[in-house]
Scaffold this motif. Structure first.
Motif, PDB file in Angstrom:
ATOM      1  N   ASN A 245      68.219  28.270 -11.301  1.00 31.66           N
ATOM      2  CA  ASN A 245      68.505  28.715  -9.933  1.00 31.66           C
ATOM      3  C   ASN A 245      67.899  27.779  -8.877  1.00 31.66           C
ATOM      4  OD1 ASN A 245      65.988  29.818 -10.796  1.00 31.66           O
ATOM      5  ND2 ASN A 245      66.006  31.219  -9.063  1.00 31.66           N
ATOM      6  N   ASP A 246      67.011  26.882  -9.264  1.00 33.14           N
ATOM      7  CA  ASP A 246      66.437  25.894  -8.342  1.00 33.14           C
ATOM      8  C   ASP A 246      67.143  24.536  -8.429  1.00 33.14           C
ATOM      9  OD1 ASP A 246      64.507  27.545  -7.203  1.00 33.14           O
ATOM     10  OD2 ASP A 246      63.004  27.050  -8.730  1.00 33.14           O
ATOM     11  N   ALA A 247      68.101  24.394  -9.330  1.00 34.93           N
ATOM     12  CA  ALA A 247      68.719  23.092  -9.607  1.00 34.93           C
ATOM     13  C   ALA A 247      69.360  22.463  -8.376  1.00 34.93           C
ATOM     14  CB  ALA A 247      69.732  23.211 -10.737  1.00 34.93           C
ATOM     15  N   ASP A 248      70.101  23.230  -7.606  1.00 33.84           N
ATOM     16  CA  ASP A 248      70.758  22.662  -6.420  1.00 33.84           C
ATOM     17  C   ASP A 248      69.737  22.171  -5.404  1.00 33.84           C
ATOM     18  OD1 ASP A 248      73.305  23.052  -7.415  1.00 33.84           O
ATOM     19  OD2 ASP A 248      73.607  24.950  -6.345  1.00 33.84           O
ATOM     20  N   ASP A 249      68.658  22.936  -5.211  1.00 36.21           N
ATOM     21  CA  ASP A 249      67.606  22.528  -4.278  1.00 36.21           C
ATOM     22  C   ASP A 249      66.922  21.247  -4.743  1.00 36.21           C
ATOM     23  OD1 ASP A 249      68.170  24.733  -2.706  1.00 36.21           O
ATOM     24  OD2 ASP A 249      66.486  25.921  -3.453  1.00 36.21           O
ATOM     25  N   VAL A 250      66.696  21.138  -6.043  1.00 36.68           N
ATOM     26  CA  VAL A 250      66.038  19.952  -6.589  1.00 36.68           C
ATOM     27  C   VAL A 250      66.950  18.731  -6.459  1.00 36.68           C
ATOM     28  CG1 VAL A 250      65.078  18.902  -8.673  1.00 36.68           C
ATOM     29  CG2 VAL A 250      64.581  21.292  -8.136  1.00 36.68           C
ATOM     30  N   ARG A 251      68.226  18.909  -6.713  1.00 36.21           N
ATOM     31  CA  ARG A 251      69.174  17.799  -6.526  1.00 36.21           C
ATOM     32  C   ARG A 251      69.187  17.342  -5.068  1.00 36.21           C
ATOM     33  NH1 ARG A 251      72.514  21.248  -9.696  1.00 36.21           N
ATOM     34  NH2 ARG A 251      72.465  20.585 -11.862  1.00 36.21           N
ATOM     35  N   HIS A 252      69.142  18.302  -4.156  1.00 35.29           N
ATOM     36  CA  HIS A 252      69.102  17.962  -2.734  1.00 35.29           C
ATOM     37  C   HIS A 252      67.817  17.205  -2.399  1.00 35.29           C
ATOM     38  CE1 HIS A 252      69.885  18.220   1.527  1.00 35.29           C
ATOM     39  NE2 HIS A 252      68.691  18.754   1.713  1.00 35.29           N
ATOM     40  N   ALA A 253      66.694  17.658  -2.946  1.00 33.45           N
ATOM     41  CA  ALA A 253      65.411  16.983  -2.711  1.00 33.45           C
ATOM     42  C   ALA A 253      65.474  15.531  -3.172  1.00 33.45           C
ATOM     43  CB  ALA A 253      64.285  17.721  -3.432  1.00 33.45           C
ATOM     44  N   ALA A 254      66.055  15.301  -4.329  1.00 31.03           N
ATOM     45  CA  ALA A 254      66.177  13.929  -4.834  1.00 31.03           C
ATOM     46  C   ALA A 254      67.082  13.093  -3.936  1.00 31.03           C
ATOM     47  CB  ALA A 254      66.702  13.949  -6.261  1.00 31.03           C
ATOM     48  N   ALA A 255      68.133  13.699  -3.432  1.00 28.41           N
ATOM     49  CA  ALA A 255      69.087  12.974  -2.594  1.00 28.41           C
ATOM     50  C   ALA A 255      68.498  12.586  -1.241  1.00 28.41           C
ATOM     51  CB  ALA A 255      70.344  13.813  -2.388  1.00 28.41           C
ATOM     52  N   VAL A 256      67.618  13.420  -0.694  1.00 29.59           N
ATOM     53  CA  VAL A 256      67.081  13.136   0.649  1.00 29.59           C
ATOM     54  C   VAL A 256      65.751  12.387   0.617  1.00 29.59           C
ATOM     55  CG1 VAL A 256      68.288  15.070   1.700  1.00 29.59           C
ATOM     56  CG2 VAL A 256      65.937  15.392   0.900  1.00 29.59           C
ATOM     57  N   CYS A 257      65.214  12.134  -0.555  1.00 33.07           N
ATOM     58  CA  CYS A 257      63.942  11.411  -0.650  1.00 33.07           C
ATOM     59  C   CYS A 257      64.132   9.973  -0.153  1.00 33.07           C
ATOM     60  CB  CYS A 257      63.438  11.393  -2.088  1.00 33.07           C
ATOM     61  SG  CYS A 257      61.917  10.430  -2.288  1.00 33.07           S
ATOM     62  N   PRO A 258      63.466   9.585   0.941  1.00 30.17           N
ATOM     63  CA  PRO A 258      63.665   8.242   1.489  1.00 30.17           C
ATOM     64  C   PRO A 258      63.127   7.131   0.590  1.00 30.17           C
ATOM     65  CG  PRO A 258      61.913   9.352   2.683  1.00 30.17           C
ATOM     66  CD  PRO A 258      62.521  10.367   1.748  1.00 30.17           C
ATOM     67  N   ALA A 259      62.204   7.462  -0.299  1.00 31.21           N
ATOM     68  CA  ALA A 259      61.612   6.456  -1.179  1.00 31.21           C
ATOM     69  C   ALA A 259      62.255   6.429  -2.561  1.00 31.21           C
ATOM     70  CB  ALA A 259      60.116   6.723  -1.325  1.00 31.21           C
ATOM     71  N   LEU A 260      63.221   7.316  -2.781  1.00 26.86           N
ATOM     72  CA  LEU A 260      63.856   7.442  -4.103  1.00 26.86           C
ATOM     73  C   LEU A 260      62.805   7.640  -5.198  1.00 26.86           C
ATOM     74  CD1 LEU A 260      66.547   4.651  -3.716  1.00 26.86           C
ATOM     75  CD2 LEU A 260      66.807   7.107  -3.291  1.00 26.86           C
TER      76      LEU A 260
ATOM     77  N   SER B 238      57.007  11.852   3.181  1.00 26.24           N
ATOM     78  CA  SER B 238      57.893  12.361   4.230  1.00 26.24           C
ATOM     79  C   SER B 238      58.002  13.884   4.206  1.00 26.24           C
ATOM     80  CB  SER B 238      59.282  11.747   4.106  1.00 26.24           C
ATOM     81  OG  SER B 238      59.980  12.304   3.007  1.00 26.24           O
ATOM     82  N   GLY B 239      57.783  14.481   3.040  1.00 27.77           N
ATOM     83  CA  GLY B 239      57.825  15.940   2.924  1.00 27.77           C
ATOM     84  C   GLY B 239      59.211  16.527   2.774  1.00 27.77           C
ATOM     85  N   GLN B 240      60.231  15.682   2.690  1.00 27.37           N
ATOM     86  CA  GLN B 240      61.592  16.196   2.566  1.00 27.37           C
ATOM     87  C   GLN B 240      61.795  16.993   1.276  1.00 27.37           C
ATOM     88  OE1 GLN B 240      63.914  15.991   5.093  1.00 27.37           O
ATOM     89  NE2 GLN B 240      62.049  15.309   6.104  1.00 27.37           N
TER      90      GLN B 240
END
Length: 64
Positions: A43-58, A13-15
């Motif tokens: 400094n990338d931690a919040d972005d990575v957490r967001h990426a994990a949260a929006v991943c449709p395939a978990l 999905s590229g999210q």
């Protein structure tokens, strides 16, 4: 933080790339996600957490 990406679960999905482009990329041939940094800087931690949260395939797992 440690990042684990299960490419077998990825649905391309590229999210994750949109959310954290310094940590994730996609293969050109099929769009499956690629982990660029399994231990990203704080400094990338919040972005990575967001990426994990929006991943449709978990497909992204985080170890804090």
């Amino acid at each position: 933080m440690k990042v684990n990406l299960d490419q077998d679960r990825c649905v391309a999905s590229g999210q994750c790339v949109v959310a954290a482009p310094d940590v994730f990329d996609q293969r050109d041939d099929d769009g499956i996600a690629v982990l660029l940094d399994a231990a990203p800087p704080a400094n990338d931690a919040d972005d990575v957490r967001h990426a994990a949260a929006v991943c449709p395939a978990l497909a992204i797992r985080l170890e804090e």
